[in-house]
Design a protein around this motif. Structure first.
Motif, PDB file in Angstrom:
ATOM      1  N   SER A 223       0.851  -1.187   0.000  1.00 49.76           N
ATOM      2  CA  SER A 223       0.000   0.000   0.000  1.00 49.76           C
ATOM      3  C   SER A 223       0.882   1.231   0.000  1.00 49.76           C
ATOM      4  N   LYS A 224       0.479   2.230  -0.741  1.00 46.41           N
ATOM      5  CA  LYS A 224       1.247   3.464  -0.825  1.00 46.41           C
ATOM      6  C   LYS A 224       0.332   4.660  -0.571  1.00 46.41           C
ATOM      7  N   PRO A 225       0.927   5.822  -0.244  1.00 47.85           N
ATOM      8  CA  PRO A 225       0.105   7.017  -0.029  1.00 47.85           C
ATOM      9  C   PRO A 225      -0.734   7.373  -1.255  1.00 47.85           C
ATOM     10  N   LYS A 226      -1.759   8.136  -1.003  1.00 46.68           N
ATOM     11  CA  LYS A 226      -2.768   8.471  -2.011  1.00 46.68           C
ATOM     12  C   LYS A 226      -2.169   8.996  -3.313  1.00 46.68           C
ATOM     13  N   ASP A 227      -1.290   9.974  -3.210  1.00 43.83           N
ATOM     14  CA  ASP A 227      -0.736  10.584  -4.424  1.00 43.83           C
ATOM     15  C   ASP A 227       0.174   9.626  -5.168  1.00 43.83           C
ATOM     16  N   ASP A 228       0.987   8.857  -4.436  1.00 37.83           N
ATOM     17  CA  ASP A 228       1.869   7.880  -5.085  1.00 37.83           C
ATOM     18  C   ASP A 228       1.056   6.821  -5.808  1.00 37.83           C
TER      19      ASP A 228
ATOM     20  N   SER B  14      -7.545   2.072  -2.196  1.00 36.58           N
ATOM     21  CA  SER B  14      -7.816   1.665  -0.824  1.00 36.58           C
ATOM     22  C   SER B  14      -7.316   0.242  -0.654  1.00 36.58           C
ATOM     23  N   SER B  15      -6.879  -0.094   0.542  1.00 37.23           N
ATOM     24  CA  SER B  15      -6.275  -1.391   0.795  1.00 37.23           C
ATOM     25  C   SER B  15      -7.247  -2.523   0.452  1.00 37.23           C
TER      26      SER B  15
ATOM     27  N   SER C 158     -11.315  15.285   4.336  1.00 38.04           N
ATOM     28  CA  SER C 158     -10.444  16.455   4.338  1.00 38.04           C
ATOM     29  C   SER C 158     -11.276  17.603   3.781  1.00 38.04           C
TER      30      SER C 158
ATOM     31  N   SER D 129      -8.506  17.758   8.518  1.00 37.96           N
ATOM     32  CA  SER D 129      -8.615  16.363   8.076  1.00 37.96           C
ATOM     33  C   SER D 129      -9.130  15.565   9.264  1.00 37.96           C
TER      34      SER D 129
ATOM     35  N   SER E 284     -10.728  11.867  10.845  1.00 43.31           N
ATOM     36  CA  SER E 284     -10.993  10.430  10.812  1.00 43.31           C
ATOM     37  C   SER E 284     -11.898  10.083  11.988  1.00 43.31           C
TER      38      SER E 284
END
Length: 413
Positions: A73-78, A95-96, A157, A186, A188
């Motif tokens: 899993s990688k960050p949103k932008d990546d 999403s995972s 966000s 942001s 959660s």
């Protein structure tokens, strides 16, 4: 009985190699099954925009039992940048897929045993009275609520008007964040429901009773997170009093628990927690038994669907090695949990004894067991490859050691 069909989901990185070697061990132990592979992971995100294709969901729905490898899993932008060019700028959000599986099938019960193998050079040790080195036996089983809490995915966000209006209805939000520009926020959520919380608590108490554990510990933070953690402990008190009075109920805060687990880990039996704190405390106890190379898990739904997986990641830096160096024992242990679930307890016990013998002999060890830094060169320094470790376990399955009580893994296999 007809031959079972198991859905294998290698996923990413080292997931395939540890899964393949584990299936070799299952075959050698006499487990009669057919394996069908389900597509899941980063490859399918990049080329299809979906790391959990519908076809994989349908496979698991049909066959009920899954063995899962690992996920990247990688960050949103990546993640967005690695999409196929034809899929970019279409609003797709990664999403995972393992979280997706949990939520789709309501795999709300997650079980993570952390139990000592005698002779493991990575076992936790401490200094006792008079400077004596002690090696406490850890036998802890964490029950983690798997679908709610901070991992529920209800996040924003720059919240819209409806969400912002709801937030500003709470006086503490107004006091602490009322002057913060909306675009700076942001958020959660941490949502617990009584039904899911009751189910994980009941599962923990029932497991403790069945397997002879004297205590169930609720590991949360009710002194601060009063509504969610507080509800879990209150329900635990009611359940213990009405249905399990013979089992002690303990209450620890997650921060204090992380300190105490290196002081007296042998005192704990079954631990139950919400999603985030269960994730944290299970990794903490896994560190006492050798790390993520030994950390297994099961997750299951009320409808009879179950997925078994190691809790380690995909370790992409090791995935490209010509010869794999990673420790497969966590995946093997996860498969043993699958065998237990399928009522093949004699077979799972045999595999665990074989693993215990390999560890106790100390002749074949992967790089982590030798306290080396992972690199392709560790094989030249005496570390076993993934395949060599599996070969050694298979060898023990074929000898008297798999039936030798001197090599019992632990009392509750």
């Amino acid at each position: 009985m007809s031959k079972r069909t198991i859905v294998t989901m290698p996923g990413d990185g080292i997931g395939r190699v540890v899964l393949d070697e584990t299936i070799r061990i299952l075959n050698s132990a006499g487990f009669d099954a057919e394996y069908v592979e389900g597509d899941i992971g980063w490859e399918f995100w990049c080329k299809e925009g979906n790391p959990l294709p519908k076809r994989t969901i349908e496979l698991l729905q049909k066959h009920k039992i899954g063995l899962f490898g690992a996920i990247t899993s990688k960050p949103k932008d990546d993640a967005a940048n690695e999409l196929s060019p034809t899929l970019q700028n279409k609003g797709l959000v990664y999403s995972s897929p393992i979280v997706g599986l949990r939520q789709h099938f309501n795999l709300d019960i997650c079980i993570r045993p952390c139990k000592t193998y005698k002779g493991n050079p990575l076992n936790f040790i401490r200094r006792g009275k008079g400077g004596v080195i002690e090696e406490p036996i850890v036998d802890v089983v964490i029950f983690r609520q798997n679908t709610e809490g901070l991992y529920g995915g209800v996040e924003w966000s720059n919240p819209d008007n409806t969400v912002y209006a709801a937030l500003t209805s709470h006086p503490k939000f107004v006091k602490n964040f009322g002057t913060v520009p909306r675009e700076d926020l942001s958020i959660s959520t941490r949502i617990f429901t009584k039904s899911a919380t009751t189910r994980i608590l009941m599962a923990a108490f029932e497991y403790a009773k069945k397997n002879g554990y004297k205590s169930v510990t609720v590991c949360e933070k009710p002194n601060v997170i009063r509504e969610t953690s507080g509800m879990m402990f209150k329900l635990a008190q009611e359940i213990q009093k009405k249905k399990f009075p013979e089992i002690e109920l303990w209450n620890t805060n997650i921060d204090a628990q992380m300190m105490w687990l290196t002081k007296n880990p042998e005192n704990y039996g079954v631990i139950v927690a919400g999603n985030m704190f269960g994730d944290i405390v299970s990794d903490g106890f896994a560190g006492l038994i050798g790390g993520l190379g030994f950390a297994c898990s099961a997750q299951m739904s009320e409808d009879g669907i179950a997925v078994f997986e190691p809790t380690h990641g995909s370790a992409p830096k090791y995935a490209g090695y010509a010869t794999s160096i990673v420790n497969p024992i966590a995946m093997v242990e996860s498969a043993c949990m699958m065998l237990d679930y399928l009522k093949e307890k004699e077979m799972s016990a045999k595999i665990r004894k074989a693993v215990a013998q390999v560890i106790q002999e100390e002749k074949v060890q992967t790089y982590d067991m030798m306290r080396m830094t992972g690199s392709a060169d560790v094989l030249n320094q005496g570390a076993a490859s993934t395949q060599q470790m599996a070969d050694e376990i298979i060898g023990k399955l074929k000898t008297k050691y798999s039936n030798n009580p001197d090599y019992e893994y632990e009392k509750n296999s």
